[in-house]
Design an enzyme around this catalytic site. Structure first.
Site, PDB file in Angstrom:
ATOM      1  N   ASP A 202       4.714  94.667  17.101  1.00  0.00           N
ATOM      2  CA  ASP A 202       5.710  94.856  16.385  1.00  0.00           C
ATOM      3  C   ASP A 202       5.646  94.168  15.034  1.00  0.00           C
ATOM      4  O   ASP A 202       5.278  92.927  15.014  1.00  0.00           O
ATOM      5  CB  ASP A 202       6.949  94.586  17.302  1.00  0.00           C
ATOM      6  N   ASN A 210      12.410  96.672   4.581  1.00  0.00           N
ATOM      7  CA  ASN A 210      13.288  98.242   4.110  1.00  0.00           C
ATOM      8  C   ASN A 210      14.451  97.967   3.281  1.00  0.00           C
ATOM      9  O   ASN A 210      14.606  98.486   2.253  1.00  0.00           O
ATOM     10  CB  ASN A 210      13.322  98.950   5.360  1.00  0.00           C
ATOM     11  N   HIS A 215      12.529 102.151   1.638  1.00  0.00           N
ATOM     12  CA  HIS A 215      11.788 102.711   2.528  1.00  0.00           C
ATOM     13  C   HIS A 215      10.435 103.243   2.008  1.00  0.00           C
ATOM     14  O   HIS A 215       9.288 103.141   3.042  1.00  0.00           O
ATOM     15  CB  HIS A 215      12.698 104.174   3.165  1.00  0.00           C
ATOM     16  N   ASP A 219       7.167 102.410   4.205  1.00  0.00           N
ATOM     17  CA  ASP A 219       5.982 103.630   4.724  1.00  0.00           C
ATOM     18  C   ASP A 219       4.777 103.289   4.402  1.00  0.00           C
ATOM     19  O   ASP A 219       3.921 103.319   5.284  1.00  0.00           O
ATOM     20  CB  ASP A 219       6.379 104.844   3.999  1.00  0.00           C
ATOM     21  N   GLU A 245       8.671 100.379  13.725  1.00  0.00           N
ATOM     22  CA  GLU A 245       7.559  99.497  13.458  1.00  0.00           C
ATOM     23  C   GLU A 245       6.705  99.118  14.359  1.00  0.00           C
ATOM     24  O   GLU A 245       6.183  98.114  14.184  1.00  0.00           O
ATOM     25  CB  GLU A 245       8.380  98.234  12.357  1.00  0.00           C
TER      26      GLU A 245
END
Length: 333
Positions: A202, A210, A215, A219, A245
């Site tokens: 994680d 973010n 975002h 990404d 994530e």
């Protein structure tokens, strides 16, 4: 009245006339040319083969009795040459025995004429063979189109299959498919007795990234983390985006210690990596939990994921940027 076609008319078919007697060639050439056919000639079998291979005609009128290589052998070679299209062959001979006809047909000839040639019969057979040639060419073209369509369909099915099992952003397996693979590998491990490990990973504080950078940058981080995961793994390992994530790696033939080494290599790669989205540069860390089968408390694939996830949770709550083994979880964890 002459039946010769006007000069501007297209030829009705290209015919190769093969005969070692020039007079026979001249007579057939004159007759068929006057009916609008385009005539090429060859005086022996080898010359005929060379011309056919260089530019296949639509029909061959082939004399049987020729020196060096007779018409049967020429026909046999043409019909067994896989590089050539279908070319109808009419054998022409002075002999009219059943055995001669059988031998010609066995050599691949499509029709048979005897000398002296009856020209109305010759023209009728030529037209018939050219019709068959056109039909065969059309069939071959349809078959090629069908084969191309089948290839396109197979490619589309492969693309659809890939879309159905992969995550669109990272190109790793999606959540559903990585679970299917885990169940398959778990049963294989149970049967073979070989170990199987799961690593859960994680990205730390990803939500803050973010919120801070947006975002699109998030990404980029997910995509590049997937790349790091691929570079760290073996060819037999199965990698998936578990959600958000979080990532999962299925490690066949791997015990908990080896899985921890794998996760530690990935942890270092992430920590050292600079994520770049145009002018934005971001540093990230990751927390990892690993578990293996067979081990206490992991009797099913879901158990294995559960204990690996518990180890991941401990890694997150005890400071992040670390790897925790399921075997080190406190009793009752």
């Amino acid at each position: 009245m002459s039946e010769r076609l006007p000069p501007q008319a297209a030829p009705r078919g290209r015919i190769l006339v093969v005969d070692d007697h020039p007079d026979n060639v001249e007579i057939i050439n004159a007759r068929l040319s006057s009916r609008g056919f385009e005539i090429e000639t060859a005086s022996n079998g080898q010359e005929a083969l060379d011309k056919v291979r260089a530019d296949p005609p639509q029909l061959i009128l082939l004399d049987v009795m020729m020196p060096v290589m007779d018409g049967y052998e020429v026909s046999r070679r043409i019909k067994t040459d896989a590089a050539l299209p279908y070319i109808p062959i009419i054998l022409v001979t002075a002999r009219d025995s059943t055995q001669d006809k059988v031998e010609g047909l066995d050599a691949g000839a499509d029709d048979y004429l005897t000398k002296p040639i009856n020209f109305p019969e010759l023209e009728a057979r030529v037209r018939s063979m050219l019709r068959i040639k056109r039909l065969q060419d059309e069939l071959d073209e349809k078959n090629r189109e069908l084969e191309h369509a089948n290839q396109e369909l197979e490619l589309a099915n492969r693309r659809l299959r890939k879309l159905s099992i992969t995550d669109g952003l990272t190109d790793l397996f999606n959540h559903r498919h990585i679970h299917e693979l885990l169940h398959e590998e778990f049963e294989r491990s149970r049967r073979s007795g070989e170990p199987l490990a799961v690593a859960m990973m994680d990205l730390d504080r990803f939500k803050q990234v973010n919120d801070t950078y947006g975002h699109p940058t998030g990404d980029v981080i997910l995509y590049e983390t997937a790349q790091l995961l691929r570079e760290t793994s073996r060819e037999i390992d199965m990698l998936g985006r578990y959600g958000g994530e979080e990532f999962m790696a299925i490690l066949p033939g791997t015990d908990e210690a080896a899985a921890a080494h794998f996760a530690e290599r990935l942890r270092r790669r992430v920590e050292e990596h600079v994520y770049r989205d145009e002018a934005t540069e971001v540093r990230m860390t990751t927390s990892c939990g690993v578990a293996s089968f067979p081990s206490a408390g992991a009797a099913t694939p879901d158990d294995l994921v559960k204990v690996a996830d518990e180890a991941l949770y401990l890694a997150k709550t005890s400071g992040r940027n670390r790897v925790v083994r399921a075997s080190t979880l406190p009793a009752g964890e």
